[in-house]
Design a protein around this motif. Sequence first.
Motif, PDB file in Angstrom:
ATOM      1  N   CYS A  94       6.774   4.741   5.411  1.00 11.47           N
ATOM      2  CA  CYS A  94       5.636   5.337   4.263  1.00 11.47           C
ATOM      3  C   CYS A  94       5.057   6.870   3.677  1.00 11.47           C
ATOM      4  CB  CYS A  94       4.499   4.758   4.519  1.00 11.47           C
ATOM      5  SG  CYS A  94       3.489   4.863   5.076  1.00 11.47           S
ATOM      6  N   GLY A  95       5.833   7.313   5.134  1.00 12.19           N
ATOM      7  CA  GLY A  95       5.233   8.690   4.974  1.00 12.19           C
ATOM      8  C   GLY A  95       3.720   9.486   4.499  1.00 12.19           C
ATOM      9  N   VAL A  96       2.848   8.587   4.835  1.00 13.12           N
ATOM     10  CA  VAL A  96       1.909   9.198   5.106  1.00 13.12           C
ATOM     11  C   VAL A  96       0.526   7.582   5.175  1.00 13.12           C
ATOM     12  CG1 VAL A  96       2.324   8.812   1.818  1.00 13.12           C
ATOM     13  CG2 VAL A  96       1.359   7.190   2.402  1.00 13.12           C
ATOM     14  N   CYS A  97       0.562   6.754   5.766  1.00 15.66           N
ATOM     15  CA  CYS A  97      -0.240   6.506   6.579  1.00 15.66           C
ATOM     16  C   CYS A  97      -0.122   7.135   7.772  1.00 15.66           C
ATOM     17  CB  CYS A  97       0.479   4.908   7.290  1.00 15.66           C
ATOM     18  SG  CYS A  97       1.454   5.350   8.429  1.00 15.66           S
ATOM     19  N   CYS A 100       2.549   8.048  10.517  1.00 16.25           N
ATOM     20  CA  CYS A 100       3.508   8.666   9.787  1.00 16.25           C
ATOM     21  C   CYS A 100       2.667  10.142   9.945  1.00 16.25           C
ATOM     22  CB  CYS A 100       4.217   8.437   8.193  1.00 16.25           C
ATOM     23  SG  CYS A 100       4.830   7.013   8.558  1.00 16.25           S
ATOM     24  N   CYS A 108       4.872   3.325  11.861  1.00 14.00           N
ATOM     25  CA  CYS A 108       4.377   3.003  10.497  1.00 14.00           C
ATOM     26  C   CYS A 108       3.479   2.034  10.675  1.00 14.00           C
ATOM     27  CB  CYS A 108       5.337   3.765  10.035  1.00 14.00           C
ATOM     28  SG  CYS A 108       5.006   3.181   8.256  1.00 14.00           S
ATOM     29  N   GLU A 109       2.601   2.096   9.788  1.00 14.45           N
ATOM     30  CA  GLU A 109       1.885   0.672   9.496  1.00 14.45           C
ATOM     31  C   GLU A 109       2.271   0.212   8.265  1.00 14.45           C
ATOM     32  OE1 GLU A 109      -2.573   2.138   9.985  1.00 14.45           O
ATOM     33  OE2 GLU A 109      -1.438   3.425  11.782  1.00 14.45           O
ATOM     34  N   ALA A 110       3.372   0.744   7.210  1.00 19.54           N
ATOM     35  CA  ALA A 110       3.459   0.125   6.099  1.00 19.54           C
ATOM     36  C   ALA A 110       5.498   0.703   6.327  1.00 19.54           C
ATOM     37  CB  ALA A 110       2.751   0.836   4.897  1.00 19.54           C
TER      38      ALA A 110
HETATM   39 ZN   LIG Z   1       3.856   4.496   7.558  1.00 18.21          ZN
END
Ligand SMILES: [Zn+2]
Length: 343
Positions: A94-97, A100, A108-110
């Motif tokens: 996701c790049g934002v969790c 990440c 990554c959680e998403a």
């Molecule tokens: Zn992530």
Amino acid sequence: MPTIRALQLLADREAALVEREAPAPPGPDEVQLRVRAVGLNHIDVWGFRGMAFAKRQYPLTVGAEAAAEVIATGPGVTGLTVGDRVVPYSALTCGVCKSCRQGRDNLCEAVAGVRGFHVDGFAQDIVNHPARLVVKVPAGVDLRDAVCVPVAYATVEHMLFDNARLEPGEWVLVHAGGSGIGSIAIRIAKSIGCTVITTVGSADKAAKASALGADHVINYREDRFEGVVRKLTGKKGVDVVFEHTGADTWNGSLLSMKRGGRLVTCGATSGPSGSINLMQLFQQQYRIIGSFGAPLSALHRALERIAGGVRPVIDTVYGLAEFRAGLERLAQRDVFGKIIVEL
Ligand SMILES: [Zn+2]
């Protein structure tokens, strides 16, 4: 309408080379890649056989590990230009969790899935991919070597250094020294001055593992490896065990470790279950570490290591139409090193 070739799974165990519509121009923050090669890994074997628990839909383009050239960049992309040689990260993180943002991409959680396994992969002439998930290949590194990085080489890098904290001078036991990741682990460990013991299943592979630099090679079909390891280490055991074979070697691997030793594992190709003596675990102060994939930082380090001369071992290079033959060769473990498919 321009078309491209794609190797797709149409059902479990049914793959076909198809013509499909070329991808649209890259969207914002995407790059368009001309895929040059894909690397085969056990995840491709599982994917080909089909896994009941994996959420995915057919047809599915295969290929989790690739090397490519940038042929177009979408709006907002900086730091990458047409002609750059790159390797794409396989998981659509996701790049934002929190994970990440901490650079722990493989936690990554998403995550939206692994390309080539859950969602369409790289075994196609042209593919779009998020620009933040590609890593430039340094000058002087051949794409045949670079294609081994995103799944295999980076996994080894992450296991040995981020997880097992391997240090120069230590003893390490590498299982299945002829496998794609085993052969890479031998080369890396030797390059930093470790003593390497490895296991193989044939005299032919034993000779090749010695030629790679392994200090001691054990044919596990002839000898109980844990007994040989204890003898070689003066009954102390090794500092680090590099595991990925699972059920067949698990107990022996635990017995091969010294007090305070670290066992790092990323696979269970011989079976998923093993037992452990909990007294042994805490009295011997073992550290057992599960490892899956690698963060983006490990891809960078792996490419630098290859640029420095620690190259992966290539077993065979196939054409795209021979993908299935490559998978069968891998599934039968009739390999020494990595199998690559060029497009
Ligand atoms: Zn992530």
